[in-house]
Design a protein around this motif. Structure first.
Motif, PDB file in Angstrom:
ATOM      1  N   ASP A  75       0.914  -1.377   0.013  1.00  0.00           N
ATOM      2  CA  ASP A  75      -0.080   0.153   0.008  1.00  0.00           C
ATOM      3  C   ASP A  75       0.908   1.311   0.108  1.00  0.00           C
ATOM      4  O   ASP A  75       0.388   2.097   0.881  1.00  0.00           O
ATOM      5  N   ILE A  76       2.072   1.416  -0.918  1.00  0.00           N
ATOM      6  CA  ILE A  76       2.878   2.660  -0.817  1.00  0.00           C
ATOM      7  C   ILE A  76       2.102   3.479  -2.032  1.00  0.00           C
ATOM      8  O   ILE A  76       1.837   3.028  -3.045  1.00  0.00           O
ATOM      9  N   SER A  77       1.831   4.758  -1.488  1.00  0.00           N
ATOM     10  CA  SER A  77       1.243   5.824  -2.529  1.00  0.00           C
ATOM     11  C   SER A  77       2.491   6.309  -3.322  1.00  0.00           C
ATOM     12  O   SER A  77       3.633   6.134  -3.100  1.00  0.00           O
ATOM     13  N   LEU A  78       1.900   6.627  -4.643  1.00  0.00           N
ATOM     14  CA  LEU A  78       2.869   7.018  -5.603  1.00  0.00           C
ATOM     15  C   LEU A  78       2.690   8.568  -5.844  1.00  0.00           C
ATOM     16  O   LEU A  78       3.064   8.957  -6.877  1.00  0.00           O
ATOM     17  N   ALA A  79       2.307   9.266  -4.796  1.00  0.00           N
ATOM     18  CA  ALA A  79       2.432  10.548  -4.773  1.00  0.00           C
ATOM     19  C   ALA A  79       3.376  11.225  -4.751  1.00  0.00           C
ATOM     20  O   ALA A  79       3.477  12.446  -5.638  1.00  0.00           O
ATOM     21  N   ASN A  80       4.674  10.928  -4.362  1.00  0.00           N
ATOM     22  CA  ASN A  80       5.744  11.806  -4.208  1.00  0.00           C
ATOM     23  C   ASN A  80       6.764  10.702  -4.829  1.00  0.00           C
ATOM     24  O   ASN A  80       7.525  10.016  -4.588  1.00  0.00           O
ATOM     25  N   ILE A  81       7.169  11.251  -6.059  1.00  0.00           N
ATOM     26  CA  ILE A  81       8.274  10.082  -6.765  1.00  0.00           C
ATOM     27  C   ILE A  81       9.243  11.199  -7.371  1.00  0.00           C
ATOM     28  O   ILE A  81       9.173  12.315  -7.829  1.00  0.00           O
ATOM     29  N   MET A  82      10.440  10.741  -7.512  1.00  0.00           N
ATOM     30  CA  MET A  82      11.751  11.366  -8.019  1.00  0.00           C
ATOM     31  C   MET A  82      12.638  10.711  -8.994  1.00  0.00           C
ATOM     32  O   MET A  82      13.063   9.752  -8.604  1.00  0.00           O
ATOM     33  N   VAL A  83      12.526  11.065 -10.216  1.00  0.00           N
ATOM     34  CA  VAL A  83      13.512  10.418 -11.104  1.00  0.00           C
ATOM     35  C   VAL A  83      14.916  10.863 -10.865  1.00  0.00           C
ATOM     36  O   VAL A  83      15.123  12.136 -10.934  1.00  0.00           O
ATOM     37  N   SER A 128      17.650   7.009 -15.020  1.00  0.00           N
ATOM     38  CA  SER A 128      17.163   5.658 -14.961  1.00  0.00           C
ATOM     39  C   SER A 128      16.902   4.784 -13.490  1.00  0.00           C
ATOM     40  O   SER A 128      16.582   3.870 -13.453  1.00  0.00           O
ATOM     41  N   SER A 129      16.976   5.962 -12.695  1.00  0.00           N
ATOM     42  CA  SER A 129      16.523   5.315 -10.928  1.00  0.00           C
ATOM     43  C   SER A 129      15.635   6.112 -10.703  1.00  0.00           C
ATOM     44  O   SER A 129      15.275   7.555 -11.248  1.00  0.00           O
ATOM     45  N   ILE A 130      14.907   5.680  -9.653  1.00  0.00           N
ATOM     46  CA  ILE A 130      13.841   6.448  -9.158  1.00  0.00           C
ATOM     47  C   ILE A 130      13.824   6.133  -7.734  1.00  0.00           C
ATOM     48  O   ILE A 130      14.214   5.194  -6.889  1.00  0.00           O
ATOM     49  N   LYS A 131      13.144   7.222  -6.925  1.00  0.00           N
ATOM     50  CA  LYS A 131      12.941   7.266  -5.513  1.00  0.00           C
ATOM     51  C   LYS A 131      11.542   7.685  -5.074  1.00  0.00           C
ATOM     52  O   LYS A 131      10.720   8.617  -5.644  1.00  0.00           O
ATOM     53  N   ILE A 132      10.823   6.812  -4.404  1.00  0.00           N
ATOM     54  CA  ILE A 132       9.267   7.124  -4.198  1.00  0.00           C
ATOM     55  C   ILE A 132       9.509   7.248  -2.573  1.00  0.00           C
ATOM     56  O   ILE A 132       9.800   6.512  -1.833  1.00  0.00           O
ATOM     57  N   SER A 133       8.870   8.519  -2.153  1.00  0.00           N
ATOM     58  CA  SER A 133       9.090   8.926  -0.603  1.00  0.00           C
ATOM     59  C   SER A 133       7.538   8.716  -0.031  1.00  0.00           C
ATOM     60  O   SER A 133       6.405   9.052  -0.640  1.00  0.00           O
ATOM     61  N   GLU A 134       7.464   7.989   0.979  1.00  0.00           N
ATOM     62  CA  GLU A 134       6.309   8.127   1.685  1.00  0.00           C
ATOM     63  C   GLU A 134       6.633   7.808   3.226  1.00  0.00           C
ATOM     64  O   GLU A 134       7.271   6.903   3.565  1.00  0.00           O
ATOM     65  N   GLY A 135       6.075   8.581   4.391  1.00  0.00           N
ATOM     66  CA  GLY A 135       6.112   8.575   5.644  1.00  0.00           C
ATOM     67  C   GLY A 135       7.437   8.477   5.998  1.00  0.00           C
ATOM     68  O   GLY A 135       7.710   7.809   6.987  1.00  0.00           O
ATOM     69  N   GLY A 136       8.529   9.111   5.357  1.00  0.00           N
ATOM     70  CA  GLY A 136       9.634   9.073   6.028  1.00  0.00           C
ATOM     71  C   GLY A 136      10.564   8.147   5.501  1.00  0.00           C
ATOM     72  O   GLY A 136      11.840   7.981   5.824  1.00  0.00           O
ATOM     73  N   ILE A 137       9.971   7.321   4.443  1.00  0.00           N
ATOM     74  CA  ILE A 137      10.808   6.188   3.913  1.00  0.00           C
ATOM     75  C   ILE A 137      11.197   6.556   2.539  1.00  0.00           C
ATOM     76  O   ILE A 137       9.990   6.766   1.839  1.00  0.00           O
TER      77      ILE A 137
END
Length: 592
Positions: free
Chosen positions: A512-520, A526-535
């Motif tokens: 149940d990870i939200s995809l609201a906050n992503i950074m390429v 070619s890499s991605i960071k998805i942030s949610e709740g401090g993780i």
């Protein structure tokens, strides 16, 4: 994506989760594991024949005998030989020592016996990490008045009638922890046995030299995948990582500064068994597999005479250009690994052709027979077998037929196969194999060619497609909103030194990870960071995943991966490295 808990109970107590994980991994003495000390060491005199071996070696050294080391063809072979060589030279600097390396992936005396008996004779042949069961060769060396000292750890072998093979040659001393009932630790490799042997020599000589070589002991233990659930093995492993001194090992570590960062700089603080297993051992193994004889010899010099001047092999080097043995080995290791990968890719093309031509996928276990004309190095059999497993999602046996019509080679499987976590046990229980020696999913084997079809029929009947369904065994299944996710994750991720060599890294599934906050990220995006709740959930070098996430931001993400502690500007945060994933509609119910 299929997954289930590795154990019936999740270790969800924040205070004790780390200790609980270690207990579930099989660590019997948590206190000595977390705080290893010399109290973990066993009495070296409990090794059978160790005093006789020490007397044999000292007598030859005092007589200034000609002594030759047979350097076995893997990281344990190189480190175990280097430990004893360096020990001897520290006390007997004028000792007449020579060494020989193997052309290919032979072990022990089999490919050297003619040279020792007919070409170059020595007073003593030393076989670290090998030769416990080369009984015929022990006797042949006796005929030319050569003594044999074996310092080994390989399990008991048996003859065709099921009788244990034991050397009774009067010229031979075999010291092997597997053959020593009074020595409780069976997880020492050759380097560990040699180290204990050096402790006996210390006692007899009234000195304290053995501890100077514990970094090579650690390298041997880690590279040979010895289980650190045993207190003594864990202590030697960690003590060695905290005392890096050997010039050859230093060169290999410093050459990996891009990957190891600050850990690759003196005093090499924070090195973990996983670091050595991922970044150092593969370089040594690549040289032993595909290196030239000269490269193999230079690598041994790197461990015994790291500053030895050798002819440079750098591109464009001229006659007379030089470099050190340690420096050359660090560079050649990377080149050999790249060369190994190219050879492996070419071999896989041929293996794929054989699989399709002979319709080998009809069987539940893929058995591919390799001929001499295929020109696939024997040293790469295990790597090729693993690549077949990864591609076809079935266990694989790479086989070569000998003159006695016996198939021998390497087997590989995947411990995540739902109904086949221990492939070695499956092969042994079939009763078709002469032997299977190694680990649960990676081992050597021997089977009579006449029995192969019967074995394949057995496996086709016993196993089903469900056996090879991938199912991740995880320690935790979290919801992204769980309050204990971050504190448990930070505690476990903050102790990477506790994992590796039989203590598997903690694997988690987070739902149940939200995809609201992503950074390429990355210069090539070619890499991605998805942030949610401090993780931060991170995936590297996967543009397909990035596209899928960006085109489905209304969905929820479930990830399977590893915990990592990210430190930046004095702040610590939790990262999860994504190994696999699944996207679900946010309104759907999870049902795994």
């Amino acid at each position: 994506m299929n997954y289930k808990l590795r154990n019936a109970i999740q270790p969800r107590d924040i205070e004790t989760c780390l200790e609980d994980i270690l207990t579930l991994r099989g660590v019997e003495d948590i206190e000595s594991f977390l705080n290893p000390s010399s109290k973990c060491e066993l009495n070296p005199f409990n090794l059978d024949n160790v005093e006789e071996g020490a007397e044999m070696l000292l007598n030859h050294l005092n007589r200034k005998s000609r002594i030759c080391f047979v350097v076995d063809c893997d990281a344990d072979g190189y480190t175990s030989s280097a430990i004893l060589w360096n020990y001897i030279k520290a006390i007997f600097p004028d000792a007449d020592l020579s060494f020989t390396v193997h052309d290919h992936k032979q072990h022990g005396l089999s490919d050297k016996i003619e040279w020792f008996t007919d070409v170059e004779q020595f007073d003593l042949v030393v076989c670290p990490d090998s030769a416990s069961y080369d009984v015929e060769h022990h006797l042949r060396l006796k005929e030319v008045n050569t003594d044999v000292l074996c310092l080994d750890h390989h399990e008991q072998m048996f003859d065709e009638d099921g009788n244990p093979i034991v050397s009774t040659a009067s010229n031979t001393v075999v010291i092997n922890n597997q053959l020593s009932p009074r020595y409780a630790n069976k997880t020492l490799c050759g380097a560990g046995v040699v180290y204990k042997f050096c402790q006996v020599l210390d006692t007899k000589l009234g000195i304290a030299q053995a501890g100077n070589f514990v970094d090579l002991v650690s390298l041997g233990l880690i590279a040979d995948v010895m289980k650190r659930t045993t207190s003594e093995t864990n202590y030697l492993m960690m003590k060695g990582l905290q005392n890096i001194k050997n010039g050859g090992l230093v060169a290999l570590i410093e050459a990996q500064s891009f990957s190891l960062k600050d850990k690759a700089s003196y005093p090499y603080l924070g090195l973990t068994p996983i670091d050595i297993a991922f970044y150092i051992a593969p370089l040594i193994n690549a040289i032993t597999r595909v290196g030239t004889i000269k490269e193999k010899e230079t690598m041994f010099y790197a461990f015994i005479e790291p500053n030895r001047v050798v002819q440079s092999t750098k591109r464009g080097a001229k006659e007379g250009d030089t470099e050190t043995a340690a420096g050359q080995t660090a560079r050649v290791g990377t080149n050999a690994k790249n060369r190994q990968n190219k050879i492996k890719e070419k071999a896989l093309d041929l293996i794929d052709f054989k699989i399709q031509k002979d319709d080998l996928l009809q069987n539940n276990i893929i058995v591919v027979e390799i001929d001499d004309e295929d020109n696939i190095p024997q040293e790469l059999s295990g790597l090729v077998a693993m690549a077949v497993v990864t591609k076809y999602h079935k266990p694989c046996l790479i086989a070569r037929r000998n003159s006695k019509d016996v198939l021998q080679g390497s087997m590989r499987s995947d411990s995540n196969f739902a109904e086949l976590p221990n492939f070695k046990e499956f092969l042994e229980n079939s009763n078709y194999f002469n032997f299977v020696a190694g680990h649960n999913a990676a081992a050597g084997y021997s089977i009579d060619a006449a029995k192969l079809n019967s074995f394949l029929n057995y496996s086709n009947t016993t196993l089903s497609e469900e056996s090879f369904k991938n199912c991740y065994l995880v320690d935790y299944i979290f919801k992204s909103s769980d309050s204990d996710l971050i504190p448990i994750g930070l505690k476990i991720a903050g102790c990477p030194e506790y994992f590796g060599n039989g203590i598997d890294e903690v694997k988690v599934v987070i739902e149940d990870i939200s995809l609201a906050n992503i950074m390429v990220m990355g210069a090539d995006k070619s890499s991605i960071k998805i942030s949610e709740g401090g993780i931060d959930f991170v995936k590297f070098k996967d543009t397909d995943f990035i596209d899928e996430v960006q085109n489905n931001r209304q969905k929820k993400l479930t990830v399977y991966g590893r915990l990592n502690l990210n430190e930046w500007a004095g702040r610590k945060s939790l990262q999860v490295f994504i190994d696999d994933y699944e996207l679900k509609d946010s309104s759907s119910k999870y049902d795994f």
